[in-house]
Each structure stands twice: as C-alpha cells, then as structure tokens.
Design a protein around this motif. Structure first.
Motif, PDB file in Angstrom:
ATOM      1  N   HIS A 213       0.840  -1.200   0.000  1.00 10.91           N
ATOM      2  CA  HIS A 213       0.000   0.000   0.000  1.00 10.91           C
ATOM      3  C   HIS A 213       0.877   1.253   0.000  1.00 10.91           C
ATOM      4  O   HIS A 213       2.069   1.195   0.285  1.00 10.91           O
ATOM      5  N   CYS A 214       0.269   2.375  -0.307  1.00 17.59           N
ATOM      6  CA  CYS A 214       0.954   3.661  -0.255  1.00 17.59           C
ATOM      7  C   CYS A 214       1.184   4.018   1.208  1.00 17.59           C
ATOM      8  O   CYS A 214       0.253   3.963   2.018  1.00 17.59           O
ATOM      9  N   SER A 215       2.397   4.387   1.544  1.00 20.20           N
ATOM     10  CA  SER A 215       2.683   4.723   2.939  1.00 20.20           C
ATOM     11  C   SER A 215       2.072   6.060   3.338  1.00 20.20           C
ATOM     12  O   SER A 215       1.916   6.342   4.519  1.00 20.20           O
ATOM     13  N   SER A 216       1.683   6.868   2.378  1.00 19.90           N
ATOM     14  CA  SER A 216       1.099   8.171   2.677  1.00 19.90           C
ATOM     15  C   SER A 216      -0.420   8.097   2.841  1.00 19.90           C
ATOM     16  O   SER A 216      -0.961   8.466   3.879  1.00 19.90           O
ATOM     17  N   CYS A 217      -1.124   7.605   1.814  1.00 18.51           N
ATOM     18  CA  CYS A 217      -2.593   7.587   1.862  1.00 18.51           C
ATOM     19  C   CYS A 217      -3.159   6.231   2.269  1.00 18.51           C
ATOM     20  O   CYS A 217      -4.368   6.081   2.409  1.00 18.51           O
TER      21      CYS A 217
ATOM     22  N   LEU B 292      -2.179  -1.032  -3.190  1.00 12.61           N
ATOM     23  CA  LEU B 292      -1.737  -0.942  -4.582  1.00 12.61           C
ATOM     24  C   LEU B 292      -2.542  -1.897  -5.444  1.00 12.61           C
ATOM     25  O   LEU B 292      -2.890  -2.999  -5.026  1.00 12.61           O
TER      26      LEU B 292
ATOM     27  N   ASP C 210       0.025  -2.006 -10.395  1.00 21.42           N
ATOM     28  CA  ASP C 210       1.045  -1.196  -9.724  1.00 21.42           C
ATOM     29  C   ASP C 210       2.120  -2.049  -9.058  1.00 21.42           C
ATOM     30  O   ASP C 210       3.036  -1.518  -8.445  1.00 21.42           O
TER      31      ASP C 210
ATOM     32  N   ARG D  48       5.562   7.810  -7.988  1.00 19.45           N
ATOM     33  CA  ARG D  48       4.541   8.486  -7.187  1.00 19.45           C
ATOM     34  C   ARG D  48       3.335   7.567  -7.040  1.00 19.45           C
ATOM     35  O   ARG D  48       3.058   6.743  -7.897  1.00 19.45           O
ATOM     36  N   CYS D  49       2.591   7.759  -5.959  1.00 23.47           N
ATOM     37  CA  CYS D  49       1.365   6.999  -5.728  1.00 23.47           C
ATOM     38  C   CYS D  49       0.341   7.369  -6.796  1.00 23.47           C
ATOM     39  O   CYS D  49       0.185   8.547  -7.137  1.00 23.47           O
TER      40      CYS D  49
ATOM     41  N   HIS E 173       1.843  11.176  -3.899  1.00 24.85           N
ATOM     42  CA  HIS E 173       2.960  11.312  -2.964  1.00 24.85           C
ATOM     43  C   HIS E 173       4.133  10.487  -3.498  1.00 24.85           C
ATOM     44  O   HIS E 173       3.947   9.348  -3.921  1.00 24.85           O
TER      45      HIS E 173
ATOM     46  N   PHE F 298       7.260   7.991  -3.674  1.00 28.69           N
ATOM     47  CA  PHE F 298       7.695   6.860  -2.862  1.00 28.69           C
ATOM     48  C   PHE F 298       9.171   6.599  -3.105  1.00 28.69           C
ATOM     49  O   PHE F 298       9.773   7.139  -4.027  1.00 28.69           O
TER      50      PHE F 298
END
Length: 146
Positions: free
Chosen positions: A37-41, A45, A49, A62-63, A68, A70
């Motif tokens: 998964h995206c560490s920001s949102c 994935l 992806d 980027r996500c 964001h 990565f």
C-alpha cells in the motif's frame, strides 16, 4: 538468452519481496498483512502497480492516488536483485552450487535491511544463518574454524 530474461524477471519479483521484508520486519510489522500500500494515503496498490520496475517508471515514482512520491530504493532493490540472479545463479543446479548462491542471497537481503534501517536485522540473520549452516553440515561440506 531466454533463461537470462526469465532469471532477471524472477530476480526482480524476489527483489520486490526482499525490499518489503527489509522495510517491515525491523519495525515488527507483518510481511503478509496488510497488502502492499501507499505509505502516505494507505491505499492498497492495484495489481498493475505491482509489476517490478515497470510500475515505478510508469507512475514516475509516485502513488497513483495521492501522487505522494515513494522511495526509489524499491526500484533499485528490484533492479539489483534481477541483475544478481542473472550474474550469480548457478548454471548447473546441485546442492553444492546452490549453497553459495543462497549465502549471497541472504547477504543481499541483510544488506537491504541495513540500507533501509542501518541495522543488521537479527530476524533475517539468525534464521538464515541457522538454515544455511544446517544445510552446509547436511551436505558434508568441510568447515574451517580458523
């Protein structure tokens, strides 16, 4: 040539997994859950992806959802692992030729944990060392203590 391409692809896939292990284990996180998964949102994935190397290039590191950036280190871990498999995988698979390859693979995984967290991760080091030593003794290989 086809076998080299296949080794590169397998190496890239395993490199992606090795990076996940290097990121999560030292933090005490599961390597199985949650899915990548995206560490920001925190958005999981999508399957498209998760294609080693190509997804990162397509998404421009980027996500897909929050844009964001990565870490580029996952890309380099996948690339290095792919090259590692191409250049070091034994041409003839026997227990004697596979042992040094597995030793190198273990060292590569520990190096990734070191790059990510600046530590030698015991959760990787001790089980891998024990497994490799047992395999080494089972094969009847000579041991030099000094």
């Amino acid at each position: 040539m086809l076998e080299k391409i296949l080794l590169f692809i397998i190496g890239c896939i395993l490199g992606s997994f090795f990076w996940l292990v290097a990121e999560r284990w030292p933090q005490g996180l599961s390597i199985l859950r949650p899915a990548s998964h995206c560490s920001s949102c925190q958005t999981p994935l999508r399957k498209r992806d998760l294609i080693p190397l190509l997804s990162a290039l397509q998404l421009k590191f980027r996500c897909r959802d929050c844009r964001h950036p990565f870490s580029k280190m996952s890309f380099f871990a996948e690339l290095a692992s792919g090259c590692f498999f191409v250049f070091t995988f034994p041409q003839v698979l026997t227990s004697t030729t596979l042992l040094p390859f597995v030793w190198l693979l273990t060292a590569f995984m520990m190096a990734l944990a070191d790059i990510r967290h600046y530590i030698l991760e015991p959760k990787i080091f001790y089980p891998a060392s024990l497994m490799l030593w047992l395999w080494h003794f089972h094969q009847g290989a000579a041991v030099q203590w000094l």
